[in-house]
Design a protein around this motif. Structure first.
Motif, PDB file in Angstrom:
ATOM      1  N   PHE A  87     -20.484 -45.803  -8.571  1.00 49.85           N
ATOM      2  CA  PHE A  87     -21.222 -46.842  -9.290  1.00 49.85           C
ATOM      3  C   PHE A  87     -21.739 -47.899  -8.322  1.00 49.85           C
ATOM      4  CE2 PHE A  87     -21.172 -50.992 -11.399  1.00 49.85           C
ATOM      5  CZ  PHE A  87     -22.088 -50.764 -12.413  1.00 49.85           C
ATOM      6  N   LYS A  88     -20.908 -48.268  -7.355  1.00 52.09           N
ATOM      7  CA  LYS A  88     -21.325 -49.266  -6.377  1.00 52.09           C
ATOM      8  C   LYS A  88     -22.469 -48.736  -5.510  1.00 52.09           C
ATOM      9  CE  LYS A  88     -18.082 -51.744  -4.660  1.00 52.09           C
ATOM     10  NZ  LYS A  88     -16.914 -52.205  -3.866  1.00 52.09           N
ATOM     11  N   GLN A  89     -22.382 -47.458  -5.118  1.00 52.77           N
ATOM     12  CA  GLN A  89     -23.446 -46.868  -4.304  1.00 52.77           C
ATOM     13  C   GLN A  89     -24.751 -46.785  -5.092  1.00 52.77           C
ATOM     14  OE1 GLN A  89     -22.488 -43.012  -2.799  1.00 52.77           O
ATOM     15  NE2 GLN A  89     -24.319 -42.834  -1.539  1.00 52.77           N
ATOM     16  N   ALA A  90     -24.656 -46.388  -6.379  1.00 52.66           N
ATOM     17  CA  ALA A  90     -25.860 -46.327  -7.205  1.00 52.66           C
ATOM     18  C   ALA A  90     -26.471 -47.710  -7.382  1.00 52.66           C
ATOM     19  CB  ALA A  90     -25.519 -45.721  -8.565  1.00 52.66           C
ATOM     20  N   ALA A  91     -25.621 -48.725  -7.552  1.00 51.92           N
ATOM     21  CA  ALA A  91     -26.136 -50.096  -7.689  1.00 51.92           C
ATOM     22  C   ALA A  91     -26.837 -50.548  -6.407  1.00 51.92           C
ATOM     23  CB  ALA A  91     -24.988 -51.039  -8.034  1.00 51.92           C
ATOM     24  N   MET A  92     -26.266 -50.183  -5.259  1.00 53.97           N
ATOM     25  CA  MET A  92     -26.901 -50.551  -3.994  1.00 53.97           C
ATOM     26  C   MET A  92     -28.240 -49.843  -3.825  1.00 53.97           C
ATOM     27  SD  MET A  92     -23.596 -50.572  -1.450  1.00 53.97           S
ATOM     28  CE  MET A  92     -24.610 -50.867  -0.005  1.00 53.97           C
ATOM     29  N   GLU A  93     -28.315 -48.538  -4.188  1.00 51.94           N
ATOM     30  CA  GLU A  93     -29.583 -47.821  -4.089  1.00 51.94           C
ATOM     31  C   GLU A  93     -30.619 -48.409  -5.041  1.00 51.94           C
ATOM     32  OE1 GLU A  93     -28.697 -43.770  -4.850  1.00 51.94           O
ATOM     33  OE2 GLU A  93     -27.693 -43.418  -2.913  1.00 51.94           O
ATOM     34  N   LYS A  94     -30.171 -48.758  -6.256  1.00 55.01           N
ATOM     35  CA  LYS A  94     -31.095 -49.358  -7.214  1.00 55.01           C
ATOM     36  C   LYS A  94     -31.610 -50.697  -6.714  1.00 55.01           C
ATOM     37  CE  LYS A  94     -31.398 -50.556 -12.119  1.00 55.01           C
ATOM     38  NZ  LYS A  94     -30.642 -50.633 -13.396  1.00 55.01           N
ATOM     39  N   SER A  95     -30.722 -51.489  -6.143  1.00 51.00           N
ATOM     40  CA  SER A  95     -31.136 -52.779  -5.588  1.00 51.00           C
ATOM     41  C   SER A  95     -32.114 -52.589  -4.436  1.00 51.00           C
ATOM     42  CB  SER A  95     -29.893 -53.553  -5.125  1.00 51.00           C
ATOM     43  OG  SER A  95     -30.256 -54.747  -4.499  1.00 51.00           O
ATOM     44  N   GLU A  96     -31.857 -51.572  -3.590  1.00 52.32           N
ATOM     45  CA  GLU A  96     -32.757 -51.314  -2.462  1.00 52.32           C
ATOM     46  C   GLU A  96     -34.134 -50.879  -2.949  1.00 52.32           C
ATOM     47  OE1 GLU A  96     -33.630 -51.405   1.545  1.00 52.32           O
ATOM     48  OE2 GLU A  96     -31.782 -52.011   0.522  1.00 52.32           O
ATOM     49  N   LYS A  97     -34.174 -50.009  -3.995  1.00 50.67           N
ATOM     50  CA  LYS A  97     -35.464 -49.586  -4.539  1.00 50.67           C
ATOM     51  C   LYS A  97     -36.213 -50.768  -5.148  1.00 50.67           C
ATOM     52  CE  LYS A  97     -34.225 -44.764  -5.502  1.00 50.67           C
ATOM     53  NZ  LYS A  97     -34.045 -43.746  -6.559  1.00 50.67           N
ATOM     54  N   ALA A  98     -35.478 -51.617  -5.874  1.00 51.47           N
ATOM     55  CA  ALA A  98     -36.120 -52.792  -6.467  1.00 51.47           C
ATOM     56  C   ALA A  98     -36.673 -53.716  -5.380  1.00 51.47           C
ATOM     57  CB  ALA A  98     -35.119 -53.542  -7.345  1.00 51.47           C
TER      58      ALA A  98
END
Length: 307
Positions: A158-169
């Protein structure tokens, strides 16, 4: 009575802790000579540690005599040297030249001493038939349960997905900023070009300029050198603009009328192509009404017969 009150007041003052006294009370006590400069709390001296060497040696002797070496695993050796000895063995490192204040030399001494302990302990394990490597089918007991590890794994995912989502945003925001910047620059450039063109048009309308080079757009201008004027071939820009809008000039009215020469020229005349006015030939319709459409009633009769 007064003496009794003063004694009670002094006793009550002595019972107060330093934290309970105010600055004014401390100043009054210092003025009366009840306080002296420096620490007012007596400190105990440094505790002397007993170095009972006889007792320590006796305890060490008892431990060695009671437990076997496999249970103790105590190794006392000198650090290993950098080179091998004459018989193939390891030489000991001279620790007298090591500076204890030098971090590198101190850590290197620890490393050499640990290496010497390993070289001493491994042969002993082999002589005692003690395995020093894990078997291939060895499974250690987990300190954490599978449910706990699954929970940790889900949390990490979940933390990795949140970091990837933040990076894409973040990347999308950067792209939007860049696109907005480019769009703003294009709009500003177009407004600037439009303003410059309107200025030149107004100058031309007022008769201040006779050039219409601004109508050519962004076409490159050919110059022989840096100081030479633009090389123009053919009509000027105004003539080209009017030719494009109204045509290429010249007389256009009455171009299809016959003249004396065209009337006498019958080289290209074909009787079969002269609007069906030639003589009737078998298999072809000719005459004046060859292509005439039937009337409305005739067409209705044809449709009724077909039904």
């Amino acid at each position: 009575m007064l003496d009794h009150e003063e004694e009670s007041s002094t006793e009550s003052d002595s019972d107060f802790e330093p934290s309970d006294l105010t600055d004014k009370e401390l100043q009054e006590a210092f003025a009366q000579g009840k306080l002296k400069p420096g620490l007012n709390v007596a400190l105990e001296g440094k505790k002397k540690l007993a170095n009972d060497m006889t007792g320590l040696r006796q305890s060490l002797k008892d431990l060695k005599n009671e437990l076997p070496w496999v249970e103790r695993l105590d190794v006392t050796t000198e650090p290993v040297g950098n080179s091998a000895g004459q018989n193939g063995g390891q030489t000991s490192l001279d620790t007298s030249d090591i500076n204890a204040e030098d971090d590198f030399q101190r850590e290197m001494c620890f490393y050499r001493q640990a290496q010497a302990a390993v070289l001493f302990a491994l042969p002993h394990f082999h002589r005692l038939n003690v395995s020093t490597k894990r078997p291939d089918d060895y499974f250690a007991e987990m300190a954490k349960t599978d449910q706990h590890m699954q929970k940790i794994r889900r949390k990490l995912q979940f933390k990795q997905a949140a970091m990837e989502k933040s990076e894409k945003a973040k990347q999308l925001r950067e792209l939007r900023k860049y696109g907005k910047k480019v769009q703003t620059e294009v709009i500003q450039r177009r407004q600037k070009e439009k303003s410059a063109m309107m200025t030149q048009i107004k100058r031309y309308q007022k008769g201040l300029s006779d050039k219409l080079d601004f109508l050519e757009g962004d076409q490159p201008q050919k110059k022989t050198d840096g100081s030479a004027a633009q090389v123009k071939k053919g009509p000027n820009a105004k003539r080209r603009y009017k030719n494009q809008k109204f045509g290429f000039g010249g007389k256009k009215k009455g171009l299809k009328r016959n003249t004396k020469e065209s009337c006498n020229d019958i080289a290209d005349f074909r009787q079969s192509k002269s609007h069906g006015k030639g003589p009737h030939r078998p298999g072809k319709k000719g005459g004046k009404n060859a292509n005439k459409r039937p009337g409305k009633r005739t067409r209705q009769k044809i449709k009724s017969k077909a039904r």
